[in-house]
Design a protein around this motif. Sequence first.
Motif, PDB file in Angstrom:
ATOM      1  N   GLY A  11      -1.661 -39.206  31.505  1.00 47.44           N
ATOM      2  CA  GLY A  11      -0.885 -38.585  30.437  1.00 47.44           C
ATOM      3  C   GLY A  11      -1.708 -38.427  29.175  1.00 47.44           C
ATOM      4  N   ALA A  12      -2.550 -39.427  28.875  1.00 47.99           N
ATOM      5  CA  ALA A  12      -3.444 -39.322  27.720  1.00 47.99           C
ATOM      6  C   ALA A  12      -4.491 -38.238  27.949  1.00 47.99           C
ATOM      7  CB  ALA A  12      -4.113 -40.664  27.443  1.00 47.99           C
ATOM      8  N   TYR A  13      -5.022 -38.160  29.168  1.00 44.95           N
ATOM      9  CA  TYR A  13      -5.973 -37.085  29.469  1.00 44.95           C
ATOM     10  C   TYR A  13      -5.317 -35.716  29.273  1.00 44.95           C
ATOM     11  CZ  TYR A  13      -8.477 -40.815  32.066  1.00 44.95           C
ATOM     12  OH  TYR A  13      -9.107 -41.972  32.454  1.00 44.95           O
ATOM     13  N   LEU A  14      -4.048 -35.620  29.645  1.00 48.76           N
ATOM     14  CA  LEU A  14      -3.332 -34.351  29.491  1.00 48.76           C
ATOM     15  C   LEU A  14      -3.281 -33.945  28.020  1.00 48.76           C
ATOM     16  CD1 LEU A  14      -1.499 -32.361  31.328  1.00 48.76           C
ATOM     17  CD2 LEU A  14       0.367 -33.431  30.072  1.00 48.76           C
ATOM     18  N   ILE A  15      -2.999 -34.887  27.138  1.00 42.86           N
ATOM     19  CA  ILE A  15      -2.954 -34.602  25.702  1.00 42.86           C
ATOM     20  C   ILE A  15      -4.322 -34.138  25.205  1.00 42.86           C
ATOM     21  CG2 ILE A  15      -2.682 -35.669  23.417  1.00 42.86           C
ATOM     22  CD1 ILE A  15      -0.488 -37.466  24.758  1.00 42.86           C
ATOM     23  N   ILE A  16      -5.372 -34.837  25.620  1.00 44.83           N
ATOM     24  CA  ILE A  16      -6.715 -34.466  25.191  1.00 44.83           C
ATOM     25  C   ILE A  16      -7.077 -33.074  25.707  1.00 44.83           C
ATOM     26  CG2 ILE A  16      -9.170 -35.037  25.453  1.00 44.83           C
ATOM     27  CD1 ILE A  16      -8.263 -38.020  25.426  1.00 44.83           C
ATOM     28  N   ALA A  17      -6.767 -32.800  26.965  1.00 46.51           N
ATOM     29  CA  ALA A  17      -7.073 -31.485  27.541  1.00 46.51           C
ATOM     30  C   ALA A  17      -6.288 -30.384  26.836  1.00 46.51           C
ATOM     31  CB  ALA A  17      -6.775 -31.481  29.037  1.00 46.51           C
ATOM     32  N   ALA A  18      -5.004 -30.640  26.539  1.00 48.28           N
ATOM     33  CA  ALA A  18      -4.190 -29.635  25.854  1.00 48.28           C
ATOM     34  C   ALA A  18      -4.759 -29.344  24.468  1.00 48.28           C
ATOM     35  CB  ALA A  18      -2.743 -30.112  25.754  1.00 48.28           C
ATOM     36  N   ALA A  38      -7.201 -32.309  33.039  1.00 52.27           N
ATOM     37  CA  ALA A  38      -6.701 -33.684  32.960  1.00 52.27           C
ATOM     38  C   ALA A  38      -6.928 -34.432  34.265  1.00 52.27           C
ATOM     39  CB  ALA A  38      -5.221 -33.686  32.594  1.00 52.27           C
ATOM     40  N   GLU A  39      -6.826 -33.728  35.378  1.00 49.00           N
ATOM     41  CA  GLU A  39      -6.970 -34.393  36.672  1.00 49.00           C
ATOM     42  C   GLU A  39      -8.412 -34.781  36.979  1.00 49.00           C
ATOM     43  OE1 GLU A  39      -4.862 -32.022  39.566  1.00 49.00           O
ATOM     44  OE2 GLU A  39      -2.949 -32.884  38.922  1.00 49.00           O
ATOM     45  N   LEU A  40      -9.347 -34.375  36.137  1.00 46.39           N
ATOM     46  CA  LEU A  40     -10.742 -34.787  36.306  1.00 46.39           C
ATOM     47  C   LEU A  40     -11.015 -36.150  35.686  1.00 46.39           C
ATOM     48  CD1 LEU A  40     -12.513 -31.385  35.610  1.00 46.39           C
ATOM     49  CD2 LEU A  40     -12.179 -32.502  37.828  1.00 46.39           C
ATOM     50  N   GLY A  41     -10.100 -36.654  34.863  1.00 42.67           N
ATOM     51  CA  GLY A  41     -10.287 -37.969  34.255  1.00 42.67           C
ATOM     52  C   GLY A  41     -10.227 -39.075  35.296  1.00 42.67           C
ATOM     53  N   PRO A  42     -10.920 -40.191  35.049  1.00 46.26           N
ATOM     54  CA  PRO A  42     -10.979 -41.264  36.044  1.00 46.26           C
ATOM     55  C   PRO A  42      -9.670 -42.029  36.198  1.00 46.26           C
ATOM     56  CG  PRO A  42     -12.129 -41.907  34.038  1.00 46.26           C
ATOM     57  CD  PRO A  42     -11.743 -40.474  33.865  1.00 46.26           C
ATOM     58  N   THR A  43      -9.376 -42.399  37.441  1.00 48.72           N
ATOM     59  CA  THR A  43      -8.277 -43.301  37.779  1.00 48.72           C
ATOM     60  C   THR A  43      -8.771 -44.264  38.851  1.00 48.72           C
ATOM     61  OG1 THR A  43      -7.433 -41.746  39.439  1.00 48.72           O
ATOM     62  CG2 THR A  43      -6.428 -41.649  37.250  1.00 48.72           C
ATOM     63  N   ALA A  68      -0.241 -39.618  38.434  1.00 44.40           N
ATOM     64  CA  ALA A  68       0.580 -38.874  37.466  1.00 44.40           C
ATOM     65  C   ALA A  68       1.167 -37.633  38.117  1.00 44.40           C
ATOM     66  CB  ALA A  68      -0.238 -38.482  36.249  1.00 44.40           C
ATOM     67  N   ARG A  69       2.387 -37.319  37.710  1.00 42.33           N
ATOM     68  CA  ARG A  69       3.047 -36.080  38.103  1.00 42.33           C
ATOM     69  C   ARG A  69       3.563 -35.437  36.826  1.00 42.33           C
ATOM     70  NH1 ARG A  69       0.381 -37.582  41.581  1.00 42.33           N
ATOM     71  NH2 ARG A  69       0.930 -38.074  43.743  1.00 42.33           N
ATOM     72  N   PHE A  70       3.318 -34.143  36.672  1.00 45.94           N
ATOM     73  CA  PHE A  70       3.660 -33.431  35.447  1.00 45.94           C
ATOM     74  C   PHE A  70       4.718 -32.378  35.759  1.00 45.94           C
ATOM     75  CE2 PHE A  70      -0.981 -34.409  35.243  1.00 45.94           C
ATOM     76  CZ  PHE A  70      -0.912 -35.411  34.291  1.00 45.94           C
ATOM     77  N   LEU A  71       5.819 -32.459  35.056  1.00 44.55           N
ATOM     78  CA  LEU A  71       6.884 -31.468  35.197  1.00 44.55           C
ATOM     79  C   LEU A  71       7.033 -30.774  33.850  1.00 44.55           C
ATOM     80  CD1 LEU A  71       9.111 -30.195  36.921  1.00 44.55           C
ATOM     81  CD2 LEU A  71      10.634 -31.999  36.116  1.00 44.55           C
ATOM     82  N   PHE A  72       6.794 -29.467  33.827  1.00 40.86           N
ATOM     83  CA  PHE A  72       6.850 -28.709  32.584  1.00 40.86           C
ATOM     84  C   PHE A  72       8.218 -28.045  32.458  1.00 40.86           C
ATOM     85  CE2 PHE A  72       2.312 -28.933  33.616  1.00 40.86           C
ATOM     86  CZ  PHE A  72       1.868 -29.551  32.455  1.00 40.86           C
ATOM     87  N   VAL A  73       8.982 -28.524  31.506  1.00 38.90           N
ATOM     88  CA  VAL A  73      10.322 -28.003  31.236  1.00 38.90           C
ATOM     89  C   VAL A  73      10.149 -26.875  30.222  1.00 38.90           C
ATOM     90  CG1 VAL A  73      12.626 -28.584  30.411  1.00 38.90           C
ATOM     91  CG2 VAL A  73      11.304 -30.278  31.705  1.00 38.90           C
ATOM     92  N   LYS A  74      10.322 -25.655  30.694  1.00 38.46           N
ATOM     93  CA  LYS A  74       9.985 -24.494  29.870  1.00 38.46           C
ATOM     94  C   LYS A  74      11.156 -23.527  29.695  1.00 38.46           C
ATOM     95  CE  LYS A  74       6.416 -20.943  29.433  1.00 38.46           C
ATOM     96  NZ  LYS A  74       5.259 -20.287  30.040  1.00 38.46           N
ATOM     97  N   SER A  75      11.901 -23.286  30.736  1.00 35.41           N
ATOM     98  CA  SER A  75      12.994 -22.308  30.645  1.00 35.41           C
ATOM     99  C   SER A  75      14.159 -22.882  29.839  1.00 35.41           C
ATOM    100  CB  SER A  75      13.478 -21.929  32.048  1.00 35.41           C
ATOM    101  OG  SER A  75      14.156 -23.019  32.643  1.00 35.41           O
ATOM    102  N   ARG A  76      14.976 -22.004  29.301  1.00 32.10           N
ATOM    103  CA  ARG A  76      16.160 -22.428  28.549  1.00 32.10           C
ATOM    104  C   ARG A  76      17.075 -23.273  29.438  1.00 32.10           C
ATOM    105  NH1 ARG A  76      17.251 -24.130  24.028  1.00 32.10           N
ATOM    106  NH2 ARG A  76      15.643 -22.668  23.413  1.00 32.10           N
ATOM    107  N   GLU A  77      17.225 -22.861  30.701  1.00 30.85           N
ATOM    108  CA  GLU A  77      18.103 -23.595  31.634  1.00 30.85           C
ATOM    109  C   GLU A  77      17.575 -25.008  31.881  1.00 30.85           C
ATOM    110  OE1 GLU A  77      18.497 -19.336  31.868  1.00 30.85           O
ATOM    111  OE2 GLU A  77      16.716 -20.551  32.316  1.00 30.85           O
ATOM    112  N   ALA A  78      16.274 -25.130  32.067  1.00 25.26           N
ATOM    113  CA  ALA A  78      15.694 -26.452  32.307  1.00 25.26           C
ATOM    114  C   ALA A  78      15.817 -27.342  31.072  1.00 25.26           C
ATOM    115  CB  ALA A  78      14.232 -26.310  32.722  1.00 25.26           C
ATOM    116  N   LYS A  79      15.640 -26.750  29.894  1.00 26.77           N
ATOM    117  CA  LYS A  79      15.792 -27.532  28.662  1.00 26.77           C
ATOM    118  C   LYS A  79      17.228 -28.034  28.485  1.00 26.77           C
ATOM    119  CE  LYS A  79      12.056 -25.463  25.988  1.00 26.77           C
ATOM    120  NZ  LYS A  79      11.732 -24.675  24.789  1.00 26.77           N
ATOM    121  N   GLU A  80      18.185 -27.220  28.873  1.00 27.72           N
ATOM    122  CA  GLU A  80      19.587 -27.648  28.790  1.00 27.72           C
ATOM    123  C   GLU A  80      19.854 -28.828  29.732  1.00 27.72           C
ATOM    124  OE1 GLU A  80      21.966 -26.899  26.673  1.00 27.72           O
ATOM    125  OE2 GLU A  80      20.704 -25.436  25.620  1.00 27.72           O
TER     126      GLU A  80
END
Length: 196
Positions: free
Chosen positions: A129-136, A40-45, A52-64
């Motif tokens: 954020g759109a690049y992130l979706i495409i990359a995912a 995603a970070e290879l896309g033009p800006t 963009a800053r990406f925070l991945f909420v993954k653990s049960r504690e972080a989701k709470e």
Amino acid sequence: MSKPVSDACLDQIFRDARTHNAWLDRDVPDALLHEFVDLAELGPTSANSSPARFLFVKSREAKERLKPFLSEGNRDKTMAAPVCAIIGYDLDFYEHLPKLFPHTDARSWFAGKDAKILDTAFRNGTLQGAYLIIAARALGLDCGPMSGFDQKGVDREFFAGMNIKSNFLCNLGYGDASVLFPRSPRFAFDETARIL
């Protein structure tokens, strides 16, 4: 760059891809998160500003911690998703321009210009954020991008002491296609586009 990608690629990223609301109980490895952020970070800006800053909420504690800030319609599906990405934008992005755009003094284009900083950070952070979706999607993940959350609350909880603002959320994982609604209609070319 002179040849189109295959129809199978276009199907996976666009034609067959859907916004998912239900998730299979399948982990998303951290290594995969690293891989699609790198893409995603290879896309033009603008001026390679990369706000963009990406925070991945993954653990049960972080989701709470995230749960109280989700709208009612987004709460259960986000808690069930393997990962929820908070896509934000850094209002101090221009401080990194000497590294990211080193051939000229691009920092001076923004320093002290709050409206220009906000406009550039929001626009380019949204693009990323759109690049992130495409990359995912390109790497085999399903996505569930959404609004419907208390942005100020999320910023207080996850970005305290930083000059980062949340933009939107995106659940990530392997979607349960058995509960998808039929695809909603899209505009025809002539309804939204013109060639001059």
